[in-house]
Design a protein around this motif. Structure first.
Motif, PDB file in Angstrom:
ATOM      1  N   LEU A  94       0.837  -1.210   0.000  1.00 41.06           N
ATOM      2  CA  LEU A  94       0.000   0.000   0.000  1.00 41.06           C
ATOM      3  C   LEU A  94       0.867   1.254   0.000  1.00 41.06           C
ATOM      4  N   ARG A  95       1.914   1.230   0.771  1.00 45.29           N
ATOM      5  CA  ARG A  95       2.807   2.402   0.836  1.00 45.29           C
ATOM      6  C   ARG A  95       3.568   2.595  -0.464  1.00 45.29           C
ATOM      7  N   LYS A  96       3.871   1.508  -1.162  1.00 46.44           N
ATOM      8  CA  LYS A  96       4.569   1.611  -2.449  1.00 46.44           C
ATOM      9  C   LYS A  96       3.781   2.493  -3.420  1.00 46.44           C
ATOM     10  N   PHE A  97       2.460   2.387  -3.362  1.00 49.34           N
ATOM     11  CA  PHE A  97       1.607   3.160  -4.258  1.00 49.34           C
ATOM     12  C   PHE A  97       1.015   4.400  -3.585  1.00 49.34           C
ATOM     13  N   LYS A  98       1.577   4.741  -2.408  1.00 53.85           N
ATOM     14  CA  LYS A  98       1.181   5.953  -1.675  1.00 53.85           C
ATOM     15  C   LYS A  98      -0.323   5.982  -1.372  1.00 53.85           C
ATOM     16  N   ILE A  99      -0.867   4.822  -1.094  1.00 57.43           N
ATOM     17  CA  ILE A  99      -2.298   4.704  -0.766  1.00 57.43           C
ATOM     18  C   ILE A  99      -2.497   4.945   0.732  1.00 57.43           C
ATOM     19  N   LYS A 100      -3.488   5.786   1.036  1.00 60.95           N
ATOM     20  CA  LYS A 100      -3.755   6.122   2.440  1.00 60.95           C
ATOM     21  C   LYS A 100      -5.191   5.804   2.863  1.00 60.95           C
ATOM     22  N   ARG A 101      -6.080   5.654   1.888  1.00 57.03           N
ATOM     23  CA  ARG A 101      -7.506   5.416   2.198  1.00 57.03           C
ATOM     24  C   ARG A 101      -7.919   4.064   1.609  1.00 57.03           C
ATOM     25  N   ILE A 102      -8.335   3.158   2.472  1.00 55.92           N
ATOM     26  CA  ILE A 102      -8.636   1.801   2.008  1.00 55.92           C
ATOM     27  C   ILE A 102      -9.988   1.296   2.519  1.00 55.92           C
ATOM     28  N   ALA A 103     -10.623   0.480   1.682  1.00 59.68           N
ATOM     29  CA  ALA A 103     -11.769  -0.323   2.109  1.00 59.68           C
ATOM     30  C   ALA A 103     -11.205  -1.687   2.489  1.00 59.68           C
ATOM     31  N   ILE A 104     -11.738  -2.294   3.542  1.00 58.35           N
ATOM     32  CA  ILE A 104     -11.221  -3.576   4.021  1.00 58.35           C
ATOM     33  C   ILE A 104     -12.325  -4.618   4.061  1.00 58.35           C
ATOM     34  N   PHE A 105     -12.009  -5.796   3.539  1.00 57.93           N
ATOM     35  CA  PHE A 105     -12.913  -6.939   3.667  1.00 57.93           C
ATOM     36  C   PHE A 105     -12.192  -8.060   4.387  1.00 57.93           C
ATOM     37  N   THR A 106     -12.876  -8.688   5.343  1.00 54.58           N
ATOM     38  CA  THR A 106     -12.339  -9.878   6.004  1.00 54.58           C
ATOM     39  C   THR A 106     -13.436 -10.933   6.098  1.00 54.58           C
ATOM     40  N   PRO A 107     -13.051 -12.199   6.247  1.00 48.63           N
ATOM     41  CA  PRO A 107     -14.049 -13.255   6.449  1.00 48.63           C
ATOM     42  C   PRO A 107     -14.269 -13.548   7.937  1.00 48.63           C
ATOM     43  N   TYR A 108     -13.592 -12.808   8.816  1.00 50.59           N
ATOM     44  CA  TYR A 108     -13.488 -13.167  10.221  1.00 50.59           C
ATOM     45  C   TYR A 108     -14.728 -12.828  11.049  1.00 50.59           C
ATOM     46  N   PRO A 109     -14.774 -13.366  12.293  1.00 47.00           N
ATOM     47  CA  PRO A 109     -15.781 -12.897  13.245  1.00 47.00           C
ATOM     48  C   PRO A 109     -15.566 -11.414  13.544  1.00 47.00           C
ATOM     49  N   LYS A 110     -16.595 -10.754  14.059  1.00 44.83           N
ATOM     50  CA  LYS A 110     -16.564  -9.301  14.254  1.00 44.83           C
ATOM     51  C   LYS A 110     -15.350  -8.823  15.061  1.00 44.83           C
ATOM     52  N   LYS A 111     -15.040  -9.489  16.161  1.00 47.28           N
ATOM     53  CA  LYS A 111     -13.940  -9.044  17.019  1.00 47.28           C
ATOM     54  C   LYS A 111     -12.610  -9.095  16.276  1.00 47.28           C
ATOM     55  N   LEU A 112     -12.366 -10.187  15.571  1.00 43.64           N
ATOM     56  CA  LEU A 112     -11.117 -10.325  14.819  1.00 43.64           C
ATOM     57  C   LEU A 112     -11.097  -9.358  13.639  1.00 43.64           C
ATOM     58  N   ASN A 113     -12.228  -9.182  13.001  1.00 39.19           N
ATOM     59  CA  ASN A 113     -12.351  -8.200  11.922  1.00 39.19           C
ATOM     60  C   ASN A 113     -11.949  -6.813  12.412  1.00 39.19           C
ATOM     61  N   ASN A 114     -12.438  -6.443  13.580  1.00 37.24           N
ATOM     62  CA  ASN A 114     -12.142  -5.125  14.136  1.00 37.24           C
ATOM     63  C   ASN A 114     -10.660  -4.974  14.491  1.00 37.24           C
ATOM     64  N   GLU A 115     -10.024  -6.075  14.882  1.00 38.08           N
ATOM     65  CA  GLU A 115      -8.596  -6.032  15.186  1.00 38.08           C
ATOM     66  C   GLU A 115      -7.768  -5.777  13.920  1.00 38.08           C
ATOM     67  N   VAL A 116      -8.238  -6.313  12.793  1.00 36.44           N
ATOM     68  CA  VAL A 116      -7.576  -6.033  11.515  1.00 36.44           C
ATOM     69  C   VAL A 116      -7.705  -4.548  11.160  1.00 36.44           C
ATOM     70  N   ILE A 117      -8.887  -4.005  11.349  1.00 35.08           N
ATOM     71  CA  ILE A 117      -9.104  -2.581  11.084  1.00 35.08           C
ATOM     72  C   ILE A 117      -8.176  -1.726  11.942  1.00 35.08           C
ATOM     73  N   GLU A 118      -8.072  -2.063  13.215  1.00 44.82           N
ATOM     74  CA  GLU A 118      -7.206  -1.308  14.126  1.00 44.82           C
ATOM     75  C   GLU A 118      -5.742  -1.392  13.701  1.00 44.82           C
ATOM     76  N   PHE A 119      -5.335  -2.538  13.193  1.00 46.65           N
ATOM     77  CA  PHE A 119      -3.960  -2.699  12.712  1.00 46.65           C
ATOM     78  C   PHE A 119      -3.650  -1.692  11.613  1.00 46.65           C
ATOM     79  N   PHE A 120      -4.562  -1.563  10.661  1.00 47.26           N
ATOM     80  CA  PHE A 120      -4.325  -0.623   9.557  1.00 47.26           C
ATOM     81  C   PHE A 120      -4.415   0.828  10.031  1.00 47.26           C
ATOM     82  N   LYS A 121      -5.317   1.097  10.926  1.00 45.88           N
ATOM     83  CA  LYS A 121      -5.410   2.450  11.489  1.00 45.88           C
ATOM     84  C   LYS A 121      -4.132   2.816  12.241  1.00 45.88           C
ATOM     85  N   ASN A 122      -3.605   1.874  12.985  1.00 46.91           N
ATOM     86  CA  ASN A 122      -2.364   2.108  13.733  1.00 46.91           C
ATOM     87  C   ASN A 122      -1.177   2.318  12.812  1.00 46.91           C
TER      88      ASN A 122
END
Length: 218
Positions: A94-122
Motif C-alpha cells: 500500500l505504501r509503495k503506491f502511496k495509498i492512504k484510504r482503504i476499504a477492508i474486507f475480512t471473512p473473520y468474526p466481528k472481534k477479529l475483523n475489528n482487530e484487523v481494522i485497528e492494525f491498519f489504522k495504527n
C-alpha cells in the motif's frame, strides 16, 4: 499454497511447504497459540538446509502476534532466512503506491475483523468502509467460492477509497483481483497477493507478473 504454485509455475523458484496446526474458533488467543508452533514448523522445512525466504501465511495471526515475534521464532530455526508475512507485506504494498484510504474486507468474526481494522489504522491508514463474513472456522473460509466472493466485494462501498484490501490467506481472492480492479476502478490487494509479491522481492525476483492485479505487474 495453491496461489503460490499458480504464480511460481514455470519459474526457476523452488517452493517447499509445511503446515502449522490451527485452532478454532478464530480468536486472538488461538492465533497466538498457533504461533507457538512456528519454530518447529519452520525447522521441518528442509531440516538443516538454508531457505532464502519464509512466508508465514496467516494474516490475522501475524497481526495478533506481531512481525518481530514471528521473525524471532522463524530465525531460531533458520537463522539466515528472510521473512514475509501477509500483514507486513500488505502495508509495504500500500505504501509503495502511496495509498492512504482503504476499504477492508475480512471473512473473520466481528472481534477479529475489528482487530484487523485497528492494525491498519495504527499504521496510519484511513479505513473508508468495511465488510466481513463473520466466519469463525478456517475450514469454512476456505470453502467460499471465488464467484461468490467477487459478487460480495463488488457490492461494497468504495466512496473515498483508493484501494480494497482483502484479508485472509484462505480466501480465493487471487484469481479475481484483475477482474475486480477493472470493475471497481481502484487497486485491489489481497493477503496472498502481497505475500507472494514481497517474498519474490526478497529473493531478488523482479520480473512483472501478468493477470493478478497492478501490484504484481509492477
Amino acid at each position: 499454497e495453491k496461489d503460490f504454485n499458480t504464480i511460481l509455475k514455470d519459474k526457476k523458484i523452488d517452493l517447499f511447504v509445511n503446515r502449522i496446526e490451527s485452532f478454532n474458533p478464530l480468536t486472538k488467543k488461538n492465533l497466538i497459540k498457533m504461533s507457538n508452533k512456528v519454530t518447529n514448523a519452520t525447522n521441518n522445512i528442509l531440516p538443516g538446509e538454508k531457505i532464502d525466504c519464509i512466508a508465514y501465511a496467516c494474516t490475522s495471526g501475524t497481526i495478533a502476534v506481531g512481525f518481530k515475534s514471528i521473525k524471532k521464532k522463524v530465525i531460531k530455526a533458520k537463522p539466515s532466512t528472510k521473512l514475509s508475512t501477509p500483514s507486513n507485506s500488505s502495508i509495504k504494498a500500500l505504501r509503495k503506491f502511496k495509498i492512504k484510504r482503504i476499504a477492508i474486507f475480512t471473512p473473520y468474526p466481528k472481534k477479529l475483523n475489528n482487530e484487523v481494522i485497528e492494525f491498519f489504522k495504527n499504521n496510519k491508514f484511513k479505513v473508508t468502509s468495511n465488510s466481513y463474513f463473520d466466519i469463525s472456522s478456517d475450514i469454512n473460509i476456505g470453502k467460499i467460492s471465488a464467484n461468490y466472493l467477487y459478487k460480495v466485494l463488488s457490492g461494497m462501498n468504495f466512496k473515498d477509497a483508493q484501494a480494497l484490501f482483502i484479508s485472509c490467506t484462505a480466501l480465493p481472492a487471487l484469481s479475481i483481483i484483475e477482474k475486480l480492479e477493472k470493475k471497481l476502478g481502484i487497486m485491489v490487494f489481497s493477503s496472498n497477493q502481497t505475500l507472494i509479491w514481497d517474498s519474490l522481492n526478497k529473493i531478488g525476483y523482479k520480473n512483472k507478473i501478468q493477470g493478478y492485479g497492478k501490484l504484481l505487474r509492477s
